[in-house]
Design a protein around this motif. Sequence first.
Motif, PDB file in Angstrom:
ATOM      1  N   TYR A  70       0.862  -1.189   0.000  1.00 52.63           N
ATOM      2  CA  TYR A  70       0.000   0.000   0.000  1.00 52.63           C
ATOM      3  C   TYR A  70       0.893   1.232   0.000  1.00 52.63           C
ATOM      4  N   VAL A  71       0.537   2.186  -0.856  1.00 55.74           N
ATOM      5  CA  VAL A  71       1.357   3.385  -1.026  1.00 55.74           C
ATOM      6  C   VAL A  71       0.462   4.616  -1.168  1.00 55.74           C
ATOM      7  N   PHE A  72       1.085   5.781  -1.062  1.00 54.01           N
ATOM      8  CA  PHE A  72       0.419   7.033  -1.406  1.00 54.01           C
ATOM      9  C   PHE A  72       0.616   7.253  -2.907  1.00 54.01           C
ATOM     10  N   PRO A  73      -0.262   8.003  -3.549  1.00 55.56           N
ATOM     11  CA  PRO A  73      -0.034   8.281  -4.972  1.00 55.56           C
ATOM     12  C   PRO A  73       1.262   9.057  -5.170  1.00 55.56           C
ATOM     13  N   GLY A  74       1.967   8.748  -6.240  1.00 62.42           N
ATOM     14  CA  GLY A  74       3.219   9.434  -6.515  1.00 62.42           C
ATOM     15  C   GLY A  74       3.995   8.741  -7.607  1.00 62.42           C
ATOM     16  N   GLY A  75       5.113   9.352  -7.999  1.00 67.94           N
ATOM     17  CA  GLY A  75       5.940   8.774  -9.048  1.00 67.94           C
ATOM     18  C   GLY A  75       7.048   9.717  -9.457  1.00 67.94           C
ATOM     19  N   ALA A  76       7.751   9.351 -10.505  1.00 69.34           N
ATOM     20  CA  ALA A  76       8.911  10.098 -10.962  1.00 69.34           C
ATOM     21  C   ALA A  76       8.503  11.413 -11.623  1.00 69.34           C
ATOM     22  N   ALA A  82       6.827  19.211  -6.758  1.00 66.99           N
ATOM     23  CA  ALA A  82       5.451  19.328  -6.265  1.00 66.99           C
ATOM     24  C   ALA A  82       4.449  19.030  -7.371  1.00 66.99           C
ATOM     25  N   LEU A  83       4.730  19.511  -8.584  1.00 64.51           N
ATOM     26  CA  LEU A  83       3.824  19.264  -9.703  1.00 64.51           C
ATOM     27  C   LEU A  83       3.784  17.783 -10.067  1.00 64.51           C
ATOM     28  N   ALA A  84       4.917  17.097  -9.924  1.00 65.25           N
ATOM     29  CA  ALA A  84       4.919  15.653 -10.168  1.00 65.25           C
ATOM     30  C   ALA A  84       3.979  14.945  -9.204  1.00 65.25           C
ATOM     31  N   ALA A  85       3.989  15.367  -7.937  1.00 60.59           N
ATOM     32  CA  ALA A  85       3.088  14.767  -6.946  1.00 60.59           C
ATOM     33  C   ALA A  85       1.631  15.031  -7.309  1.00 60.59           C
ATOM     34  N   VAL A  86       1.334  16.250  -7.755  1.00 57.82           N
ATOM     35  CA  VAL A  86      -0.042  16.606  -8.132  1.00 57.82           C
ATOM     36  C   VAL A  86      -0.480  15.817  -9.360  1.00 57.82           C
ATOM     37  N   ARG A  87       0.380  15.748 -10.371  1.00 54.99           N
ATOM     38  CA  ARG A  87       0.036  15.018 -11.598  1.00 54.99           C
ATOM     39  C   ARG A  87      -0.154  13.530 -11.322  1.00 54.99           C
ATOM     40  N   GLU A  88       0.781  12.926 -10.607  1.00 50.14           N
ATOM     41  CA  GLU A  88       0.669  11.498 -10.318  1.00 50.14           C
ATOM     42  C   GLU A  88      -0.575  11.194  -9.492  1.00 50.14           C
ATOM     43  N   THR A  89      -0.919  12.092  -8.592  1.00 44.53           N
ATOM     44  CA  THR A  89      -2.132  11.895  -7.804  1.00 44.53           C
ATOM     45  C   THR A  89      -3.359  11.863  -8.700  1.00 44.53           C
TER      46      THR A  89
END
Length: 224
Positions: free
Chosen positions: A45-51, A86-93
């Motif tokens: 189980y993970v939080f949304p995210g990625g490269a 930060a934008l990567a976190a928003v996009r991956e989410t």
Amino acid sequence: MTGLPASGVRARDAATLIIVRSCGPKRTILFGQRSAVARFMPGRYVFPGGAVAPGDGTMAIATPLDRACVRSMAIAGSSCRAARLALAAVRETYEETGLMLGLPGRTAGSHSSSWRRFSDEGLLPSLKSLRYVGRAITPTFSKMRYHARFFLTSAENVRGEIAGDGELDNVRWIDECETQELQMADVTRFMLDRALALTAGAVPEMPAPVFSWRRNKRSVVWLS
């Protein structure tokens, strides 16, 4: 800490978003489960995210990161690099859960399908609500390595319904009491505990943790 190890695998910049939904004393956290056949952390189980992706550096934003957040990310004070993360976190989410962190606004130009979707919805990504949780570096013995920054926001700041692109299974809000039973990596549990403590005002924003592995042992260093 991000240099080229003996294995030849360099850690890629990545970002993760922890979303906490509060209702009185009850708190739930958005999680998804990685496929059992995934190359990285299968079944966890993970939080949304990625490269970080190239297009993350060109997307217009509605509101910037707080300057204190930028200073705490160990990026030599670069607001541009901080925004990309930060934008990567928003996009991956958005891609993995269908939820958008944005405010009304539009942008012109060519962007990835995810950012075009924000524009279609009349939104620009908003970074002001993000709080910095910490960063983590995948062990050198791993075949896939990331240098990830973890961000935190309230569910009040996101829009949309849970859907996603299928990369994560079982995307749902999970009560904090139930998270003890979830199969997750040590780093995920560590960042979850810190995020919940930040939400409760039980710990200060700084110093911030760096979670890594040294000689096959967990290492946490706190940096101001």
